[in-house]
Design an enzyme around this catalytic site. Structure first.
Site, short mmCIF file in Angstrom:
data_model
loop_
_atom_site.label_atom_id
_atom_site.label_comp_id
_atom_site.label_asym_id
_atom_site.label_seq_id
_atom_site.Cartn_x
_atom_site.Cartn_y
_atom_site.Cartn_z
CE LYS A 53 2.32 6.96 -4.01
NZ LYS A 53 2.76 7.17 -2.62
CD GLN A 97 2.09 5.04 0.32
OE1 GLN A 97 2.85 5.26 -0.62
NE2 GLN A 97 1.02 5.79 0.53
CG ASP A 120 7.33 10.63 -0.89
OD1 ASP A 120 6.42 10.95 -1.66
OD2 ASP A 120 7.33 9.56 -0.23
#
Ligand code: GUN
Length: 287
Positions: A53, A97, A120
């Site tokens: 990422k 994460q 997200d």
């Protein structure tokens, strides 16, 4: 006849090329989109995901920050870090994460990310908007799958889509996106009895159950479009999806490989969501 491959890497490259114009336009207004990743502990898999990422951010010209915390950090310490990022002017998107260590209340942590920075798409606000059929910041993997289907010119409206998997990250938002586009959607999971009865009805089959080679050739309809979201490492080290590629390939019209299918699109959608969040920040509202 062998299926055509969805080339996730190539579609991701096209996505980045289109994003470059939006990133340039933001730059002209003095804004560099910024993404922060919060990483707990030293799981090699999570480290690889976060590294990919960050690399994508750098390649696209975004600012990126990684906040590393110990696996045994307190919930307060993590919430304080998220609060700092929520307030940071440099940061437009935040990801925590997953998975989180079990001593932490993942639900509480994820809901502490500011909704306008929730790239997200896990906040109840953004998920609620998706339920209502007005997507805002949408979970990255399902969003990437929709773009792959569109890129291949696959009709969604009126077709029967079967999603195998009911996770909050993929299965549920995937079903909602397909519903919003007019598909008839069946949601199964790895425990569904006689799974093949359902998968065999799918014009579009999304496998996201996290079970290696769960879907085999005799379980799919001839001519179906198959997207494999699974990524499983076998004991001998090989990476395989939730679809048994060899037996399914000869029946499907389209199939996504693992690796090289959905993975690059997930990262591209994270960058896209961060750009969208930065545009929202300067009043060019897309959210
Ligand atoms: N872990 C596995 N997939 C994801 C994802 O899409 N987002 C986050 N934050 N963690 C993950």
């Amino acid at each position: 006849m062998a299926a055509i491959l969805f080339d996730g890497a190539a579609i991701a490259r096209q996505t980045y090329a289109r994003l470059a114009e939006r990133i340039h336009a933001l730059g002209q207004r003095g804004i560099q989109p910024g993404l922060a990743a919060v990483l707990l502990g030293d799981s090699p898999v999570s480290q690889i995901y976060v590294r990919n990422k960050v690399r994508a951010c750098v390649a696209a010209g975004l600012h990126s920050e990684v906040r590393k915390l110990d696996a045994d950090c307190s919930e307060d310490a993590l919430l304080t870090t998220i609060d700092q990022l929520n307030r940071s002017k440099r940061i437009h998107g935040i990801i925590v994460q997953l998975p989180l260590p079990s001593h932490l209340d993942a639900k509480r942590i994820l809901q502490s990310v500011a909704v306008e920075k929730d790239v997200d798409g896990f906040s109840w606000h953004n998920l609620g908007a998706l339920v209502e059929g007005h997507p805002t910041l949408v979970p990255c993997t399902p969003l990437g799958v929709m773009i792959m289907l569109d890129h291949a010119g696959i009709t969604i409206e009126g077709r029967h889509a079967v999603v195998v998997g009911r996770s909050n990250i993929v299965g549920k938002p995937m079903a909602l996106l397909l519903i919003a586009r007019g598909a008839t959607v069946t949601v199964c999971n790895s425990k569904t009895q006689d799974l093949g009865k359902y998968t065999a009805m799918a014009d579009i089959l999304i496998a996201a159950a996290g079970k290696p080679r769960l879907v085999t050739g005799e379980m799919v309809k001839t001519g179906a479009a198959i997207i494999d979201v699974g990524i499983n490492r076998l004991p001998e080290g090989k990476l395989v999806g939730d679809v048994d590629f060899e037996s399914v390939e000869s029946r499907a019209s389209w199939i996504s490989p693992v690796p090289g299918g959905v993975g690059p699109m997930t990262v591209a959608m994270l960058i896209a969501n961060t750009v969208t969040a930065a545009e929202h920040h300067v009043g060019q509202s897309r959210i």
